[in-house]
Design an enzyme around this catalytic site. Structure first.
Site: not given
Length: 531
Positions: A337-339
């Site tokens: 996530d949230e890369a």
């Protein structure tokens, strides 16, 4: 907000007559007003949480007291014996009764029976039958017996001894995966605190503990092949505290403790983002060869492993290999996530290789739902953490993955994120997904939540507790309770049993048990807590 009409179209023939050991009574909750008529207190089987598939009150019950014996049946089954011993310990705590555990199936008392032909129970369900000579718990598996025991705990008076009402409960879960996550990376917590949470979850039939072990702020598990991850990367946390980490033996201890309570542990090593603790520990994991400082803030999306370096994949293989060896369960969670600092093409290529590593170590991939925008491996499980304002395209990607055969775990942030504040007055927590009062956390149907994701694609539900603002047991339990009990019911109870009006009465009845366990829960004003 969708509130399902309660249709416990199961045989809840409660308060049916004088034969019941426990008669219906009346009570006034904290929300009573002067002049209000007394509200009828729920009968014993109506107080069960999660609501069972079927419950029928019938005839006289069983006098639970000093002479009660727990009988684990013939055959000297060691696992059944362990279930009996743990149940005795759990019941002994509040009651102070001796509760010896003996072999053999005949005689008065609490009887545990394995019956592989037990109808209507499945692998985790059970049948509970109570009458004058005792309480018989029947299941196809020891896990089912354990869940039956947790139901019995709710039928025994909090202070014990007392009467177990007569009747029958036949029960099984709606979803296979009923989970809670705890983030020990943002703030470090000990194994003992997590064990306490396991006990709290298991009594409400939650069967999965997801451990968020690594993030920008700290690395919490020792890795032999990369020792600085824990020794250095574990030495920080949000706000600049000392952090900490678990040894492998401590992790094994927790996994075994959870397994005794039929809770599977799913460990998470987040990647390719949320990796500053690893990058600070080893310069070679950075594309520029320079290790950043350790991080103690709460921003996200700024870190990334170096996707183009082969050493990165050696790192992943060695770390996940050690973790797989420590973890008997089927799943390894690899985040994803949230890369925000990893370009989309690099992200997809990285996740291809990371998923292959998980497969080589004999495990099944779990990842946050952003994996749907890349190439989920065969059988990979997606964990959805969006909310009502999540972009339609993002939801459509999850639906497409579900259609392609990928199971989905639902963790909508504006329903199940336990770090979201209840209201404006809540001191710990965040509010980026909005306020989440108890009613909102409960009032939705996992089987019909995401368009294009039918109930058959829903593996289950999970309530994550992120700890950017949570640094002690009191805040942890305030934010988790009572909302995690709603998660338990959403995961276990049949859709027809769900409905806020009945649920809030069941929840109110749990207050005395939470008090007895010294859980400092949030007393939501919409729940008629009993004084």
């Amino acid at each position: 907000m969708r509130v399902l009409r309660r249709t416990l179209g199961t045989l809840l023939l409660l308060c049916a007559g004088p034969a019941l050991v426990t008669a219906c009574t009346t009570a006034r909750g904290d929300d009573a007003r002067p002049g209000d008529a007394p509200r009828a207190a729920p009968a014993p089987f109506e107080r069960l949480l999660p609501a069972p598939a079927s419950a029928r009150a019938e005839g006289p019950g069983y006098a639970f007291g000093a002479g009660t014996v727990i009988r684990t049946g013939p055959g000297h089954d060691e696992e059944v014996r362990k279930v009996g011993e743990l149940l005795a310990e759990q019941l002994r705590g509040p009651s102070g009764l001796p509760l010896p555990v003996v072999d053999g199936a005949e005689g008065d008392g609490i009887r545990l029976r394995i019956d592989e032909e037990a109808e209507g129970t499945g692998d985790e369900g059970y049948r509970l039958e109570s009458g004058p000579t005792g309480v018989t718990l029947t299941a196809r598996t020891p896990a089912g017996l354990f869940h039956a025991g947790q139901t019995l705990r709710q039928l025994v008076p909090v202070a014990g001894p007392g009467a177990v009402p007569g009747g029958t409960v036949t029960d099984r879960p709606r979803f296979a995966y009923r989970g809670a996550m705890v983030d020990i990376a943002r703030h470090f917590f000990t194994v003992e605190q997590v064990k306490r949470y396991v006990d709290q979850l298991a009594q409400y039939k939650v069967n999965t503990l997801h451990l968020h072990l690594t993030d920008d702020q700290g690395w919490r598990l020792a890795v032999d092949s990369w020792p600085r991850l824990a020794a250095y990367g574990g030495g920080s946390e949000v706000g600049g505290g000392p952090g900490g980490h678990w040894t492998k033996d401590q992790y094994r201890e927790l996994v075994a403790y959870a397994a005794d309570r039929y809770v599977d542990v799913v460990p998470e090593i987040d990647m390719p983002g949320h990796t500053n603790a690893a990058l600070a520990s080893y310069a070679e994991l950075n594309c520029d060869g320079k290790a950043p400082d350790r991080y103690t803030g709460i921003k996200v999306g700024f870190s990334s492993l170096c996707v183009g370096r082969e050493r990165t994949y050696e790192f992943i293989d060695e770390v996940l290999g050690e973790l797989a060896e420590l973890t008997p369960g089927r799943y390894l969670h690899i985040g994803g996530d949230e890369a925000n600092s990893t370009p989309a093409a690099d992200y997809a290529a990285f996740m291809d290789r990371a998923q292959a590593v998980v497969g080589r170590h004999g495990k099944t991939v779990v990842a946050w739902h952003q994996l749907a925008s890349a190439r989920p491996a065969a059988g990979a499980v997606l964990q959805y953490w969006g909310h009502d304002r999540t972009a339609a395209a993002e939801k459509a990607a999850v639906a497409a993955a579900a259609k392609a055969g990928h199971p989905v775990i639902l963790s909508p942030a504006d329903r199940l994120y336990l770090d979201m504040k209840y209201d404006r007055a809540t001191k710990p927590g965040l509010a980026w997904a909005g306020y989440v009062p108890v009613r909102r956390a409960y009032s939705w149907d996992p089987g019909a939540y995401l368009s294009g994701v039918p109930e058959s694609s829903v593996l289950g539900v999970e309530a994550p507790l992120w700890t950017e603002t949570i640094a002690n047991r009191g805040d942890w339990e305030l934010m988790a309770f009572p909302r995690v009990l709603g998660l338990a019911e959403l995961g276990w109870s049949p859709a027809g049993a769900l409905g806020w009006d009945a649920y809030r009465e069941r929840l109110a009845a749990q207050g005395a048990r939470l008090d007895a366990q010294d859980i400092a829960y949030f007393r939501d004003p919409e729940v008629p807590w009993q004084r």
